[in-house]
Write a protein that holds these residues in place. Structure first.
Motif, PDB file in Angstrom:
ATOM      1  N   CYS A 211       0.860  -1.175   0.000  1.00 54.94           N
ATOM      2  CA  CYS A 211       0.000   0.000   0.000  1.00 54.94           C
ATOM      3  C   CYS A 211       0.897   1.227   0.000  1.00 54.94           C
ATOM      4  O   CYS A 211       1.673   1.419   0.925  1.00 54.94           O
ATOM      5  CB  CYS A 211      -0.908  -0.003   1.210  1.00 54.94           C
ATOM      6  N   GLU A 212       0.814   2.050  -1.056  1.00 56.43           N
ATOM      7  CA  GLU A 212       1.688   3.216  -1.150  1.00 56.43           C
ATOM      8  C   GLU A 212       1.149   4.440  -0.431  1.00 56.43           C
ATOM      9  O   GLU A 212       1.897   5.358  -0.144  1.00 56.43           O
ATOM     10  CB  GLU A 212       1.939   3.599  -2.619  1.00 56.43           C
ATOM     11  N   ALA A 213      -0.120   4.506  -0.154  1.00 61.33           N
ATOM     12  CA  ALA A 213      -0.709   5.701   0.462  1.00 61.33           C
ATOM     13  C   ALA A 213      -1.663   5.299   1.572  1.00 61.33           C
ATOM     14  O   ALA A 213      -2.875   5.434   1.458  1.00 61.33           O
ATOM     15  CB  ALA A 213      -1.427   6.539  -0.593  1.00 61.33           C
ATOM     16  N   LEU A 214      -1.116   4.805   2.636  1.00 60.70           N
ATOM     17  CA  LEU A 214      -1.895   4.324   3.767  1.00 60.70           C
ATOM     18  C   LEU A 214      -2.139   5.473   4.746  1.00 60.70           C
ATOM     19  O   LEU A 214      -1.194   6.072   5.254  1.00 60.70           O
ATOM     20  CB  LEU A 214      -1.102   3.219   4.462  1.00 60.70           C
ATOM     21  N   PRO A 215      -3.402   5.829   5.018  1.00 62.96           N
ATOM     22  CA  PRO A 215      -3.668   6.902   5.974  1.00 62.96           C
ATOM     23  C   PRO A 215      -3.338   6.439   7.393  1.00 62.96           C
ATOM     24  O   PRO A 215      -3.767   5.374   7.812  1.00 62.96           O
ATOM     25  CB  PRO A 215      -5.162   7.184   5.806  1.00 62.96           C
ATOM     26  N   THR A 216      -2.564   7.227   8.110  1.00 61.34           N
ATOM     27  CA  THR A 216      -2.172   6.865   9.465  1.00 61.34           C
ATOM     28  C   THR A 216      -3.158   7.439  10.485  1.00 61.34           C
ATOM     29  O   THR A 216      -3.859   8.406  10.206  1.00 61.34           O
ATOM     30  CB  THR A 216      -0.750   7.363   9.781  1.00 61.34           C
TER      31      THR A 216
ATOM     32  N   PRO B   3       7.662   7.487   1.848  1.00 64.11           N
ATOM     33  CA  PRO B   3       8.010   8.208   3.073  1.00 64.11           C
ATOM     34  C   PRO B   3       6.796   8.584   3.915  1.00 64.11           C
ATOM     35  O   PRO B   3       5.682   8.663   3.423  1.00 64.11           O
ATOM     36  CB  PRO B   3       8.717   9.463   2.554  1.00 64.11           C
ATOM     37  N   VAL B   4       7.061   8.797   5.190  1.00 65.24           N
ATOM     38  CA  VAL B   4       6.026   9.244   6.120  1.00 65.24           C
ATOM     39  C   VAL B   4       5.788  10.726   5.880  1.00 65.24           C
ATOM     40  O   VAL B   4       6.727  11.508   5.817  1.00 65.24           O
ATOM     41  CB  VAL B   4       6.509   9.032   7.573  1.00 65.24           C
ATOM     42  N   GLY B   5       4.533  11.116   5.736  1.00 66.80           N
ATOM     43  CA  GLY B   5       4.236  12.531   5.558  1.00 66.80           C
ATOM     44  C   GLY B   5       2.750  12.787   5.450  1.00 66.80           C
ATOM     45  O   GLY B   5       2.017  11.975   4.879  1.00 66.80           O
ATOM     46  N   ASP B   6       2.314  13.911   6.006  1.00 65.98           N
ATOM     47  CA  ASP B   6       0.908  14.316   5.920  1.00 65.98           C
ATOM     48  C   ASP B   6      -0.053  13.212   6.333  1.00 65.98           C
ATOM     49  O   ASP B   6      -1.078  12.983   5.705  1.00 65.98           O
ATOM     50  CB  ASP B   6       0.560  14.801   4.507  1.00 65.98           C
ATOM     51  N   GLN B   7       0.304  12.486   7.368  1.00 61.48           N
ATOM     52  CA  GLN B   7      -0.497  11.382   7.896  1.00 61.48           C
ATOM     53  C   GLN B   7      -0.741  10.272   6.867  1.00 61.48           C
ATOM     54  O   GLN B   7      -1.805   9.648   6.835  1.00 61.48           O
ATOM     55  CB  GLN B   7      -1.810  11.884   8.488  1.00 61.48           C
ATOM     56  N   PHE B   8       0.267  10.014   6.052  1.00 61.03           N
ATOM     57  CA  PHE B   8       0.267   8.884   5.124  1.00 61.03           C
ATOM     58  C   PHE B   8       1.622   8.201   5.167  1.00 61.03           C
ATOM     59  O   PHE B   8       2.632   8.836   5.463  1.00 61.03           O
ATOM     60  CB  PHE B   8      -0.015   9.344   3.685  1.00 61.03           C
ATOM     61  N   VAL B   9       1.634   6.919   4.867  1.00 62.74           N
ATOM     62  CA  VAL B   9       2.872   6.155   4.776  1.00 62.74           C
ATOM     63  C   VAL B   9       2.642   5.015   3.792  1.00 62.74           C
ATOM     64  O   VAL B   9       1.508   4.592   3.579  1.00 62.74           O
ATOM     65  CB  VAL B   9       3.312   5.615   6.167  1.00 62.74           C
ATOM     66  N   GLY B  10       3.700   4.530   3.193  1.00 61.85           N
ATOM     67  CA  GLY B  10       3.602   3.374   2.309  1.00 61.85           C
ATOM     68  C   GLY B  10       4.237   2.169   2.964  1.00 61.85           C
ATOM     69  O   GLY B  10       5.341   2.255   3.499  1.00 61.85           O
ATOM     70  N   LEU B  11       3.532   1.040   2.949  1.00 59.63           N
ATOM     71  CA  LEU B  11       4.052  -0.193   3.539  1.00 59.63           C
ATOM     72  C   LEU B  11       4.138  -1.292   2.496  1.00 59.63           C
ATOM     73  O   LEU B  11       3.247  -1.445   1.657  1.00 59.63           O
ATOM     74  CB  LEU B  11       3.119  -0.690   4.652  1.00 59.63           C
ATOM     75  N   LEU B  12       5.201  -2.052   2.583  1.00 58.09           N
ATOM     76  CA  LEU B  12       5.354  -3.272   1.808  1.00 58.09           C
ATOM     77  C   LEU B  12       5.625  -4.373   2.815  1.00 58.09           C
ATOM     78  O   LEU B  12       6.569  -4.277   3.606  1.00 58.09           O
ATOM     79  CB  LEU B  12       6.526  -3.149   0.828  1.00 58.09           C
TER      80      LEU B  12
END
Length: 136
Positions: free
Chosen positions: A61-66, A99-108
């Motif tokens: 997921c490249e744009a996961l809302p945190t 990268p972590v930013g604006d309450q989003f992160v990408g996870l693999l």
């Protein structure tokens, strides 16, 4: 598509389309180089070679809302403390692929099977509400 594949592209091909006033449809751009799932596909190919039968199971997921704003250090420390950081010997674990930013992160997430992916997602509910209603 053949030309794009010959140039080494892997992953998704994103083409934006537009409709003109006279009803003609045109292709506006083609982002096949490093967009969408393509960076992850390139990373997997580099790590595990071109034989796809040797690939581990993955969740991406490249744009996961945190749930809140996290620093990179916070996320990396938490993954390490949970034993979720990628382990090359086991060929499983969690990468940050955006990268972590604006309450989003990408996870693999790489694992040996879908059941293992599910367990890892359960352990990652602190980072996002997106996994709260996830079912196998």
């Amino acid at each position: 598509m053949d030309i794009i594949a010959q140039r080494g592209a892997v992953g998704w091909v994103d083409i934006d389309w537009g409709k003109l006033a006279d009803d003609r449809v045109i292709g506006i751009e083609s982002n096949y180089r490093m967009t969408g799932w393509t960076p992850t596909a390139a990373l997997i190919r580099r790590m595990f070679g071109s034989d796809k039968s040797s690939y581990p199971v993955l969740f991406c997921c490249e744009a996961l809302p945190t749930k809140r704003t996290f620093s990179l250090k916070e996320i990396l420390e938490k993954l390490e403390n949970q034993g979720l950081s990628y382990d090359p010997d086991k060929r499983q674990g969690v990468f940050l692929n955006c990268p972590v930013g604006d309450q989003f992160v990408g996870l693999l997430i790489l694992a040996s099977g879908h059941q293992q992916i599910g367990k890892m997602l359960d352990q990652l509910k602190w980072i996002t509400a997106e996994f709260d209603s996830l079912h196998t």
